[in-house]
Design a protein around this motif. Structure first.
Motif, PDB file in Angstrom:
ATOM      1  N   ALA A 312       0.863  -1.149   0.043  1.00 13.32           N
ATOM      2  CA  ALA A 312      -0.102  -0.139   0.050  1.00 13.32           C
ATOM      3  C   ALA A 312       0.821   1.244   0.002  1.00 13.32           C
ATOM      4  O   ALA A 312       0.584   2.183  -0.655  1.00 13.32           O
ATOM      5  N   ARG A 313       1.865   1.320   0.713  1.00 17.71           N
ATOM      6  CA  ARG A 313       2.846   2.465   0.618  1.00 17.71           C
ATOM      7  C   ARG A 313       3.433   2.773  -0.621  1.00 17.71           C
ATOM      8  O   ARG A 313       3.843   3.618  -0.935  1.00 17.71           O
ATOM      9  N   ALA A 314       3.709   1.596  -1.309  1.00 15.46           N
ATOM     10  CA  ALA A 314       4.272   1.455  -2.721  1.00 15.46           C
ATOM     11  C   ALA A 314       3.531   2.166  -3.790  1.00 15.46           C
ATOM     12  O   ALA A 314       3.784   2.569  -4.670  1.00 15.46           O
ATOM     13  N   LEU A 315       2.171   1.989  -3.400  1.00 14.46           N
ATOM     14  CA  LEU A 315       1.072   2.378  -4.455  1.00 14.46           C
ATOM     15  C   LEU A 315       1.087   3.754  -4.434  1.00 14.46           C
ATOM     16  O   LEU A 315       0.954   4.531  -3.392  1.00 14.46           O
ATOM     17  N   PRO A 316       0.593   4.460  -5.611  1.00 14.58           N
ATOM     18  CA  PRO A 316       0.303   5.978  -5.522  1.00 14.58           C
ATOM     19  C   PRO A 316      -1.025   6.080  -4.898  1.00 14.58           C
ATOM     20  O   PRO A 316      -1.983   5.356  -4.696  1.00 14.58           O
ATOM     21  N   SER A 317      -1.247   7.470  -4.545  1.00 16.01           N
ATOM     22  CA  SER A 317      -2.359   7.784  -3.736  1.00 16.01           C
ATOM     23  C   SER A 317      -3.496   7.967  -4.958  1.00 16.01           C
ATOM     24  O   SER A 317      -3.353   8.129  -6.100  1.00 16.01           O
ATOM     25  N   PRO A 318      -5.010   7.984  -4.641  1.00 13.08           N
ATOM     26  CA  PRO A 318      -5.861   8.241  -5.395  1.00 13.08           C
ATOM     27  C   PRO A 318      -5.781   9.591  -6.309  1.00 13.08           C
ATOM     28  O   PRO A 318      -6.160   9.500  -7.406  1.00 13.08           O
ATOM     29  N   ASP A 319      -5.294  10.587  -5.628  1.00 11.18           N
ATOM     30  CA  ASP A 319      -5.094  11.829  -6.482  1.00 11.18           C
ATOM     31  C   ASP A 319      -4.081  11.680  -7.559  1.00 11.18           C
ATOM     32  O   ASP A 319      -4.344  12.244  -8.582  1.00 11.18           O
TER      33      ASP A 319
END
Length: 542
Positions: A312-319
């Motif tokens: 989850a930390r490696a994934l980009p944020s929704p924005d």
């Protein structure tokens, strides 16, 4: 001469009958040898007679003595006679007057020492081993948790109590006892019948079939355990489809049943320990495995949770994920108005370039008519060429045939030519009709369909222009909750700083207009002279 014989027959010797002589010998032998012990090798033994008596002989390297064992004595013997067995027979000597023989009536029979028994045991062991009864591949595995245990032993001895007590302490299960004599002449028969009887039980019957059999007896001498060396017992144990545990004697005692059984236990108590596990140990093992399983599940869940957090930390944020699509959407929305205007202008220019008039349609119909007439004019010449080539082939082949064949060929050619001419006429008529029908359809399509398509295209462009007008009209913005504010002169009010207290305003909503007077703000000031606005700004909304 008769006198001579008479003289010779008169003697002083006493005269006896045969029975008297036989009886006298019988009494003399029985008185002299009332109770004797005779050592010898059994010879001619064929088993008990139909009457139950056994007849055989005892012999050594020089002499032979007939022997008999009566039916009543036969059942009390500890050992069953066997051919070639060296024994010590106890009994009394007597004679059999019917055949002038003397014999020994045996009251007791025992092997001639432990060495003889061991030799007999070893010979029997080799015989049964040669048949494969002791092979390791015949052994069966014991079930880990049996439900029913069958015990073949004496019901009155200490052995059965030790077995039941040990099973109850370790893992209580159902125990079935098959009572047998564990010492004596009938031991072998009873034990073999017990093993076969357990195997014959129905697993779903009132008496369930055991999962394990225990053949047990306490310690004793070689003679006491001799019944478990019986060949019938060994065969019954080897043929049993129920796993058998042998627990005969002490740890140092060995019998043939130990070789045939699936597992040998040193003592009856050891047999009970082999048959069932320890319940407390099983419960402890299950508890330990359950705790390990719970810990493993917890650790696995923690590792998965940590991996999920790391992912989850490696994934980009929704924005961040929506930034580029949002930007492309905004750019497409900004280009949409320009693209619609450009498309509308291009379609208008292309429509203006199309020139449809009655003269154009008449020209198209004239071209199609000329093509139909040209094709019609070519058909007669085409068929004439075909007929000319057929006549040439006919003339070429005329010299190579007989008069009769020539006549037939000429007639066939004439028929073919007539058929060809008829087909040409029909084809010409059909072709002309098809051309006329196609020309008629083309006339209709050229006259009507362009007009329909033109009307349909203009209607579509009108609908697109209406939708575009609705999308850019300020009324659609008013429907979303906005309002249009104008001053007394009708100009659009875009900022609050240009409004003074007491000014009159007109506020237009989606469903109508209202008039308003400014109650707060700066004091009234002289309004600047209105200036004329360019015509292109009268419709601005922003």
């Amino acid at each position: 001469m008769s006198d001579i014989f008479a003289t010779d027959s008169r003697t002083n010797a006493a005269e006896f009958t045969v029975s008297e002589i036989s009886g006298a010998l019988k009494r003399a032998v029985e008185d002299q040898f009332g109770n004797v012990r005779v050592r010898g090798e059994i010879s001619g033994y064929r088993g008990p007679h139909s009457s139950g008596h056994a007849y055989f002989a005892l012999k050594d390297d020089r002499s032979r003595l007939e022997a008999v064992i009566w039916k009543g004595t036969m059942g009390r013997l500890k050992f069953r006679p066997e051919e070639g067995m060296e024994v010590i027979a106890s009994g009394k000597l007597t004679t059999y007057p019917g055949s002038s023989k003397y014999q020994i009536v045996i009251d007791n029979l025992e092997p001639a020492g432990a060495g003889a028994l061991m030799a007999l045991l070893e010979e029997r062991r080799r015989k049964l081993a040669a048949e494969g009864l002791f092979d390791a591949d015949r052994k069966q595995l014991l079930p880990f948790m049996p439900r029913v245990i069958g015990v073949v032993t004496s019901p009155t001895g200490a052995v059965i109590r030790d077995i039941i007590h040990r099973i109850t302490d370790r893992f209580p299960v159902h125990v079935i006892v098959w009572p047998v004599r564990v010492q004596g002449e009938t031991t072998g028969v009873e034990v073999s019948n017990a093993v076969a009887g357990f195997n014959a039980l129905d697993p779903l019957g009132p008496i369930p079939q055991p999962d394990i059999l225990i053949v047990a007896r306490g310690g004793g001498s070689l003679e006491d355990l001799w019944g478990f060396n019986d060949e019938a017992v060994v065969r019954a144990v080897a043929e049993s489809h129920i796993p058998v545990i042998s627990a005969v004697g002490h740890e140092t005692d060995w019998t043939l049943i130990d070789h045939a059984a699936d597992v040998r236990a040193p003592t009856p108590t050891g047999a009970a320990e082999l048959a069932v596990p320890v319940r407390a140990e099983l419960e402890a093992t299950v508890s330990r495995l359950s705790a390990r399983l719970k810990g493993c599940i917890s650790r696995h869940a923690d590792r998965k949770r940590q991996a999920l957090r790391a992912a989850a930390r490696a994934l980009p944020s929704p924005d961040q994920l929506l930034a580029m699509p949002r930007r492309r959407f905004d750019e497409a929305a900004s280009r949409l108005t320009r693209a619609l205007d450009a498309s509308t202008e291009a379609k208008r220019l292309r429509f203006k370039g199309v020139r449809l008039s009655p003269a154009t349609l008449e020209r198209r119909l004239s071209d199609l008519g000329r093509r139909v007439r040209r094709d019609g004019e070519r058909l007669p010449g085409l068929f004439e060429n075909i007929a000319r080539r057929a006549r040439a082939r006919f003339d070429r082949d005329a010299g190579r045939v007989t008069p009769a064949a020539l006549s037939r060929r000429i007639e066939a050619s004439r028929q073919s030519l007539r058929a060809l001419e008829r087909q040409a006429d029909r084809s010409l008529d059909v072709g002309v009709e098809r051309r006329q029908a196609r020309l008629h359809r083309s006339d209709i399509r050229l006259r009507i369909e362009p007009i329909i398509e033109r009307v349909r295209g203009r209607r579509q462009r009108l609908d697109q222009a209406s939708r575009l007008l609705d999308s850019v009209s300020y009324q659609s913005i008013l429907k979303r909750g906005f309002a249009l504010v104008t001053d007394a002169s009708g100009d659009i009010v875009r900022r609050a700083e240009g409004i003074a207290r007491g000014d009159g305003l007109s506020i237009e909503f989606a469903d109508g207009k209202i008039s308003a007077v400014v109650a707060g703000g700066e004091p009234p000031r002289p309004k600047p002279r209105p200036r004329d606005k360019p015509a292109t700004e009268q419709g601005d909304l922003f």
